[in-house]
Design a protein around this motif. Structure first.
Motif, PDB file in Angstrom:
ATOM      1  N   ALA A  44      -6.706  49.208  65.391  1.00  0.00           N
ATOM      2  CA  ALA A  44      -6.116  47.309  66.113  1.00  0.00           C
ATOM      3  C   ALA A  44      -7.272  46.058  64.972  1.00  0.00           C
ATOM      4  CB  ALA A  44      -5.795  47.313  67.349  1.00  0.00           C
ATOM      5  N   GLU A  45      -8.109  46.175  65.304  1.00  0.00           N
ATOM      6  CA  GLU A  45      -9.120  46.036  65.159  1.00  0.00           C
ATOM      7  C   GLU A  45      -9.454  46.042  63.576  1.00  0.00           C
ATOM      8  OE1 GLU A  45     -14.048  47.798  66.437  1.00  0.00           O
ATOM      9  OE2 GLU A  45     -12.796  46.439  67.265  1.00  0.00           O
ATOM     10  N   GLU A  46      -9.594  47.245  62.874  1.00  0.00           N
ATOM     11  CA  GLU A  46      -9.293  47.611  62.221  1.00  0.00           C
ATOM     12  C   GLU A  46      -8.147  46.832  60.835  1.00  0.00           C
ATOM     13  OE1 GLU A  46      -9.499  51.691  60.502  1.00  0.00           O
ATOM     14  OE2 GLU A  46     -10.935  51.777  61.819  1.00  0.00           O
ATOM     15  N   ILE A  47      -6.741  46.936  61.826  1.00  0.00           N
ATOM     16  CA  ILE A  47      -5.934  46.675  60.895  1.00  0.00           C
ATOM     17  C   ILE A  47      -5.796  44.776  60.872  1.00  0.00           C
ATOM     18  CG2 ILE A  47      -3.448  46.246  61.013  1.00  0.00           C
ATOM     19  CD1 ILE A  47      -3.681  49.473  62.455  1.00  0.00           C
ATOM     20  N   VAL A  48      -5.994  44.139  61.654  1.00  0.00           N
ATOM     21  CA  VAL A  48      -6.168  42.842  61.678  1.00  0.00           C
ATOM     22  C   VAL A  48      -7.542  42.496  61.547  1.00  0.00           C
ATOM     23  CG1 VAL A  48      -5.145  42.722  63.597  1.00  0.00           C
ATOM     24  CG2 VAL A  48      -7.520  42.739  63.961  1.00  0.00           C
ATOM     25  N   GLY A  49      -8.471  43.174  61.387  1.00  0.00           N
ATOM     26  CA  GLY A  49      -9.847  42.172  60.601  1.00  0.00           C
ATOM     27  C   GLY A  49     -11.183  42.656  61.242  1.00  0.00           C
TER      28      GLY A  49
ATOM     29  N   LEU B  58       8.780  49.737  65.900  1.00  0.00           N
ATOM     30  CA  LEU B  58       7.606  49.927  66.228  1.00  0.00           C
ATOM     31  C   LEU B  58       7.117  49.308  67.912  1.00  0.00           C
ATOM     32  CD1 LEU B  58       5.507  49.233  62.914  1.00  0.00           C
ATOM     33  CD2 LEU B  58       5.532  51.003  64.353  1.00  0.00           C
ATOM     34  N   ASN B  59       8.077  48.740  68.565  1.00  0.00           N
ATOM     35  CA  ASN B  59       7.585  47.200  69.637  1.00  0.00           C
ATOM     36  C   ASN B  59       7.115  48.348  71.269  1.00  0.00           C
ATOM     37  OD1 ASN B  59       7.901  45.378  70.080  1.00  0.00           O
ATOM     38  ND2 ASN B  59       9.628  45.340  71.514  1.00  0.00           N
ATOM     39  N   ASP B  60       8.049  49.712  70.609  1.00  0.00           N
ATOM     40  CA  ASP B  60       7.288  51.117  72.375  1.00  0.00           C
ATOM     41  C   ASP B  60       5.973  51.320  71.799  1.00  0.00           C
ATOM     42  OD1 ASP B  60       8.983  52.469  70.396  1.00  0.00           O
ATOM     43  OD2 ASP B  60       9.661  53.591  71.872  1.00  0.00           O
ATOM     44  N   LYS B  61       5.859  51.428  70.425  1.00  0.00           N
ATOM     45  CA  LYS B  61       4.323  51.640  69.829  1.00  0.00           C
ATOM     46  C   LYS B  61       3.147  51.686  69.810  1.00  0.00           C
ATOM     47  CE  LYS B  61       6.700  55.072  68.072  1.00  0.00           C
ATOM     48  NZ  LYS B  61       7.837  56.068  68.858  1.00  0.00           N
ATOM     49  N   THR B  62       1.539  52.044  70.556  1.00  0.00           N
ATOM     50  CA  THR B  62       0.572  51.109  70.777  1.00  0.00           C
ATOM     51  C   THR B  62      -0.442  51.619  69.699  1.00  0.00           C
ATOM     52  OG1 THR B  62      -0.112  52.326  72.583  1.00  0.00           O
ATOM     53  CG2 THR B  62       1.155  50.466  73.327  1.00  0.00           C
ATOM     54  N   PHE B  63      -1.448  50.861  69.501  1.00  0.00           N
ATOM     55  CA  PHE B  63      -2.472  51.573  68.435  1.00  0.00           C
ATOM     56  C   PHE B  63      -3.865  50.826  69.284  1.00  0.00           C
ATOM     57  CE2 PHE B  63      -0.657  49.571  64.671  1.00  0.00           C
ATOM     58  CZ  PHE B  63      -0.465  50.939  63.631  1.00  0.00           C
ATOM     59  N   SER B  64      -4.861  51.516  69.755  1.00  0.00           N
ATOM     60  CA  SER B  64      -5.858  51.687  69.944  1.00  0.00           C
ATOM     61  C   SER B  64      -6.582  51.027  69.603  1.00  0.00           C
ATOM     62  CB  SER B  64      -7.123  52.667  70.075  1.00  0.00           C
ATOM     63  OG  SER B  64      -7.449  52.977  68.940  1.00  0.00           O
ATOM     64  N   GLN B  65      -7.681  50.029  70.835  1.00  0.00           N
ATOM     65  CA  GLN B  65      -8.518  48.898  69.727  1.00  0.00           C
ATOM     66  C   GLN B  65      -9.331  48.972  68.652  1.00  0.00           C
ATOM     67  OE1 GLN B  65     -11.910  47.936  73.132  1.00  0.00           O
ATOM     68  NE2 GLN B  65     -12.504  46.360  71.303  1.00  0.00           N
TER      69      GLN B  65
ATOM     70  N   VAL C  73       0.398  43.964  66.330  1.00  0.00           N
ATOM     71  CA  VAL C  73      -0.820  44.507  65.404  1.00  0.00           C
ATOM     72  C   VAL C  73      -0.146  44.357  63.755  1.00  0.00           C
ATOM     73  CG1 VAL C  73      -2.625  46.010  64.653  1.00  0.00           C
ATOM     74  CG2 VAL C  73      -2.376  45.929  66.835  1.00  0.00           C
ATOM     75  N   ILE C  74       0.709  44.462  63.380  1.00  0.00           N
ATOM     76  CA  ILE C  74       1.440  45.395  62.091  1.00  0.00           C
ATOM     77  C   ILE C  74       1.377  43.537  61.418  1.00  0.00           C
ATOM     78  CG2 ILE C  74       3.144  46.122  60.131  1.00  0.00           C
ATOM     79  CD1 ILE C  74       0.774  48.201  61.071  1.00  0.00           C
ATOM     80  N   LYS C  75       2.620  43.054  62.731  1.00  0.00           N
ATOM     81  CA  LYS C  75       2.382  41.271  61.756  1.00  0.00           C
ATOM     82  C   LYS C  75       1.494  40.846  61.457  1.00  0.00           C
ATOM     83  CE  LYS C  75       4.482  38.997  65.305  1.00  0.00           C
ATOM     84  NZ  LYS C  75       5.431  38.219  66.454  1.00  0.00           N
ATOM     85  N   ASN C  76      -0.065  41.000  61.730  1.00  0.00           N
ATOM     86  CA  ASN C  76      -1.010  40.142  62.034  1.00  0.00           C
ATOM     87  C   ASN C  76      -1.985  40.858  61.064  1.00  0.00           C
ATOM     88  OD1 ASN C  76      -0.584  37.738  63.689  1.00  0.00           O
ATOM     89  ND2 ASN C  76      -0.004  38.970  65.261  1.00  0.00           N
TER      90      ASN C  76
END
Length: 68
Positions: free
Chosen positions: A21-26, A11-18, A61-64
């Motif tokens: 990412a905000e859905e995943i982190v809360g 996952l280090n070279d993959k990205t999420f949109s804002q 993002v996944i880590k957090n």
């Protein structure tokens, strides 16, 4: 931990949109706090525009991630 190393490689070279990412982190506030503190690597392209797209590092993002 072996699983964490595998996730980091994949996952280090993959990205999420804002929004993703905000859905995943809360929440949006937590996302921007993590970006500000360096917990999530992110860049805005183009950086000098108000409506630029955010690209957040998928591994960070996944880590957090938080459970709702």
């Amino acid at each position: 931990m072996l699983n964490e190393d595998v996730l980091k490689i994949v996952l280090n070279d993959k990205t999420f949109s804002q929004r993703e990412a905000e859905e995943i982190v809360g929440s949006r506030g937590r996302l921007f706090k993590l970006i500000g503190s360096g917990g999530i690597r992110a860049e805005k392209i183009p950086f000098n525009r108000q409506n630029g797209r955010w690209y957040c590092n998928a591994y960070d993002v996944i880590k957090n991630a938080s459970l709702k």
